[in-house]
Design a protein around this motif. Structure first.
Motif, PDB file in Angstrom:
ATOM      1  N   GLN A 308     -17.284 -11.279  16.222  1.00  0.00           N
ATOM      2  CA  GLN A 308     -15.818 -11.383  16.924  1.00  0.00           C
ATOM      3  C   GLN A 308     -16.010 -11.437  18.569  1.00  0.00           C
ATOM      4  O   GLN A 308     -15.374 -12.165  19.358  1.00  0.00           O
ATOM      5  CB  GLN A 308     -14.906 -10.183  16.555  1.00  0.00           C
ATOM      6  N   SER A 312     -15.127 -14.537  20.757  1.00  0.00           N
ATOM      7  CA  SER A 312     -13.983 -14.494  21.827  1.00  0.00           C
ATOM      8  C   SER A 312     -14.600 -14.854  23.228  1.00  0.00           C
ATOM      9  O   SER A 312     -13.939 -15.436  23.907  1.00  0.00           O
ATOM     10  CB  SER A 312     -13.492 -13.129  21.851  1.00  0.00           C
ATOM     11  N   SER A 380     -10.280 -23.351  15.019  1.00  0.00           N
ATOM     12  CA  SER A 380     -10.130 -23.049  16.314  1.00  0.00           C
ATOM     13  C   SER A 380      -9.506 -23.912  17.455  1.00  0.00           C
ATOM     14  O   SER A 380      -9.432 -23.269  18.381  1.00  0.00           O
ATOM     15  CB  SER A 380     -11.898 -22.494  16.879  1.00  0.00           C
ATOM     16  N   THR A 455      -2.208 -15.042  19.498  1.00  0.00           N
ATOM     17  CA  THR A 455      -3.399 -15.298  18.536  1.00  0.00           C
ATOM     18  C   THR A 455      -3.143 -14.735  17.442  1.00  0.00           C
ATOM     19  O   THR A 455      -3.537 -15.158  16.369  1.00  0.00           O
ATOM     20  CB  THR A 455      -4.677 -14.617  19.372  1.00  0.00           C
ATOM     21  N   LEU A 456      -2.228 -13.687  17.200  1.00  0.00           N
ATOM     22  CA  LEU A 456      -2.021 -12.955  15.780  1.00  0.00           C
ATOM     23  C   LEU A 456      -1.283 -14.033  15.028  1.00  0.00           C
ATOM     24  O   LEU A 456      -1.562 -14.199  13.843  1.00  0.00           O
ATOM     25  CB  LEU A 456      -1.132 -11.864  16.082  1.00  0.00           C
ATOM     26  N   ILE A 459      -4.145 -17.835  14.607  1.00  0.00           N
ATOM     27  CA  ILE A 459      -5.474 -17.609  14.462  1.00  0.00           C
ATOM     28  C   ILE A 459      -5.860 -18.127  12.957  1.00  0.00           C
ATOM     29  O   ILE A 459      -5.188 -17.655  12.073  1.00  0.00           O
ATOM     30  CB  ILE A 459      -5.992 -16.162  14.551  1.00  0.00           C
ATOM     31  N   GLN A 463     -11.142 -15.818  10.554  1.00  0.00           N
ATOM     32  CA  GLN A 463     -11.405 -15.680  12.060  1.00  0.00           C
ATOM     33  C   GLN A 463     -10.803 -14.795  12.613  1.00  0.00           C
ATOM     34  O   GLN A 463      -9.622 -14.538  12.425  1.00  0.00           O
ATOM     35  CB  GLN A 463     -11.458 -17.197  12.737  1.00  0.00           C
ATOM     36  N   GLU A 464     -11.538 -14.205  13.624  1.00  0.00           N
ATOM     37  CA  GLU A 464     -10.802 -12.866  14.311  1.00  0.00           C
ATOM     38  C   GLU A 464     -11.232 -12.918  15.767  1.00  0.00           C
ATOM     39  O   GLU A 464     -12.631 -13.159  16.104  1.00  0.00           O
ATOM     40  CB  GLU A 464     -11.071 -11.652  13.815  1.00  0.00           C
ATOM     41  N   THR A 465     -10.644 -12.817  16.772  1.00  0.00           N
ATOM     42  CA  THR A 465     -11.029 -12.337  18.131  1.00  0.00           C
ATOM     43  C   THR A 465     -11.143 -10.853  18.224  1.00  0.00           C
ATOM     44  O   THR A 465     -10.649 -10.417  17.639  1.00  0.00           O
ATOM     45  CB  THR A 465     -10.138 -13.043  19.247  1.00  0.00           C
ATOM     46  N   VAL A 468      -7.886  -9.074  18.375  1.00  0.00           N
ATOM     47  CA  VAL A 468      -7.286  -9.089  17.217  1.00  0.00           C
ATOM     48  C   VAL A 468      -7.821  -7.976  16.178  1.00  0.00           C
ATOM     49  O   VAL A 468      -7.408  -7.085  15.529  1.00  0.00           O
ATOM     50  CB  VAL A 468      -7.198 -10.271  16.502  1.00  0.00           C
ATOM     51  N   ARG A 469      -9.255  -8.127  16.307  1.00  0.00           N
ATOM     52  CA  ARG A 469     -10.052  -6.974  15.712  1.00  0.00           C
ATOM     53  C   ARG A 469      -9.646  -5.461  15.877  1.00  0.00           C
ATOM     54  O   ARG A 469      -9.486  -4.603  15.427  1.00  0.00           O
ATOM     55  CB  ARG A 469     -11.527  -7.343  15.646  1.00  0.00           C
ATOM     56  N   SER A 472      -6.204  -4.734  14.998  1.00  0.00           N
ATOM     57  CA  SER A 472      -6.223  -4.687  13.362  1.00  0.00           C
ATOM     58  C   SER A 472      -6.840  -3.194  12.860  1.00  0.00           C
ATOM     59  O   SER A 472      -6.392  -2.541  11.989  1.00  0.00           O
ATOM     60  CB  SER A 472      -6.775  -5.713  12.493  1.00  0.00           C
TER      61      SER A 472
END
Length: 510
Positions: A308, A312, A380, A455-456, A459, A463-465, A468-469, A472
């Motif tokens: 991630q 990012s 993306s 982004t939430l 996305i 996939q996660e930035t 966001v990770r 979460s």
């Protein structure tokens, strides 16, 4: 017809820049407005009692946060202006450090720190405090810039006739009225549109309501209709700004406090801005470091979040580069813009700055979530379009400011020498604007790296930035991992900021 063609030829760079802005930033907004007003909306979504209660609560948060942030920024910016001129730039760079910490990271750090001492941390007070502390460097920067342009003779005369307190209130603050109004309105708009901070502190505000319409109920139409205050408030704020300033600008000559006055106030000033800067930076770092714990937790967090982090960074580098390239036509014309075209471009590039990620996220969904464009929406590329739409105005503003500082005589000499347009742009304007280009690129890089709300919404699955990770993992109770990843995010932002500062100084000397 020939007059029209001649006008288009003379202003083709400005027209191209305006077309890019409309296509990139305003296309999602048009899609959102179309969804709101051409789909027969339910009036209860617009004027329901719950909406007005949440709207009033959000306005209260915005006003209190704007007032707190402006007060802190004025104190810090004023204190820095009392320093010796060769020390002010270093102090300003330190003052900007809190901007590298995303507001949701501020919130997480404060919550974790309070949990260690068994103190509940939720409600209106911490929400206003975090938002005010997160954005006060903007007010500080405007205040410092205003003080540098103010005439010192008025303050010196006031000190003799009225004393320091009346001089500060009646003369210094009155001279800073444009900066105060701009700071308050801008920060209030940022605070009104923030979703993550009220959500983490369990305050149900209007942005939380709008976000839940889509994230929880997956109702795109109701969420789009609920965004009408976001579209009206920037226009209302711009009108208030013009009305209160009455056409006044940020003009004046450069100034510096006299040596006697500086000796009297420098020590107190350093205490003011030292405390105001160390608290917003120190509390999040201390809270995150205590929660992260042993070094092994950082390795575990890196092993779980390395993908991630790299994703990012790649998104931030590519998005910032693309945004900078798209912003360049706005300033590469040898002839500066003037008249209605300039006024239109300035207005259209200023209004989206105050719009939240929710607006652009929903706009991207409505624009690209179609059978023919699934390959865009499910990749993306959708995130890149989101970042370009939201942050293109932020990339344009540093270039416009830099272009205004170019001496007109330089370009007049180039035009008299019959140098071509590309020669003027490539060999004259680009080197002169390179510091502003760097500032715009770094600003967009940091904004993309910390963007969360839009982004939430956009996305792609799987996939996660990094932002966001972090957000979460917190809801799953992984406190140590959240703190470690947040510190890694801050380290990356600080490293890029430090490298960019050194590069900026090198470009200024060239």
């Amino acid at each position: 017809m020939s007059r029209m063609l001649r006008w288009i030829t003379q202003h083709r760079a400005a027209i191209l820049s305006l077309g890019i802005l409309l296509a990139v930033t305003y296309a999602p907004l048009v899609a959102l407005v179309t969804q709101c007003f051409f789909q027969r909306p339910d009036l209860s979504d617009l004027i329901g009692a719950r909406q007005f209660v949440l709207l009033g609560r959000s306005l209260l948060v915005a006003i209190l946060s704007g007032a707190l942030s402006t007060a802190l920024g004025v104190a810090v910016g004023y204190a820095i202006s009392l320093e010796a001129r060769d020390r002010q730039q270093a102090a300003v760079l330190i003052m900007l450090l809190p901007l590298l910490i995303p507001p949701f990271v501020h919130s997480l750090a404060l919550i974790m720190l309070c949990d260690r001492f068994g103190v509940a941390c939720h409600g209106l007070l911490p929400t206003v405090g975090v938002l005010g502390i997160s954005f006060f460097p903007l007010a500080g920067l405007l205040t410092w810039a205003g003080r540098r342009r103010a005439a010192p003779n008025q303050s010196e005369a006031g000190l003799i006739a009225c004393g320091p307190i009346r001089t500060f209130v009646s003369i210094d603050l009155a001279a800073l009225r444009p900066q105060l109004v701009t700071s308050f309105l801008l920060i209030s708009l940022f605070s009104f549109s923030d979703y993550a901070v009220p959500s983490l502190f369990r305050v149900i505000t209007y942005p939380v309501h709008v976000f839940s319409q889509f994230a929880v109920h997956y109702d795109v139409q109701r969420a789009a209709i609920s965004t009408w205050p976001y579209l009206l408030l920037p226009i209302l704020a711009t009108s208030i700004w013009k009305l209160m300033l009455g056409g006044r600008g940020f003009t004046g000559g450069a100034s510096e406090a006299t040596a006697s006055r500086r000796r009297i106030k420098t020590r107190s000033a350093r205490m003011v801005y030292g405390l105001a800067i160390s608290v917003p930076v120190g509390i999040p770092v201390i809270g995150l470091a205590l929660t992260a714990g042993a070094p092994g937790n950082y390795l575990a967090a890196w092993s779980g979040g390395a993908r991630q982090m790299l994703y990012s960074l790649l998104l931030a580098v590519v998005s910032a580069t693309v945004i900078t390239i798209l912003a360049l036509p706005r300033v590469l014309s040898p002839k500066p813009q003037s008249g209605r075209l300039k006024a239109t471009s300035d207005f259209l590039s200023l209004v989206p700055i105050a719009l939240p990620g929710t607006i652009f996220g929903l706009g991207i969904i409505l624009l690209w979530n179609r059978p023919a464009t699934t390959w865009i929406y499910g990749s993306s590329v959708a995130l890149g379009l989101l970042y370009a739409a939201r942050f293109l105005p932020f990339g344009i503003r540093p270039l416009v400011i830099g272009r205004g500082q170019v001496q007109p005589g330089v370009l007049d000499m180039v035009r008299l020498s019959d140098a071509g347009r590309w020669v003027t742009a490539g060999r004259i304007l680009l080197p002169l604007l390179s510091p502003s280009i760097l500032v715009g690129w770094v600003l967009c890089f940091v904004l993309v790296l910390r963007e969360l709300t839009g982004t939430l919404l956009v996305i792609p699955p799987g996939q996660e930035t990094l932002a966001v990770r972090i957000y979460s993992l917190y809801h799953y109770g992984a406190g140590a991992a959240v703190a470690a990843l947040s510190l890694l995010l801050l380290c990356v932002s600080a490293f890029v900021f430090g490298v960019a500062t050194l590069a900026y100084r090198g470009l200024r000397k060239c």
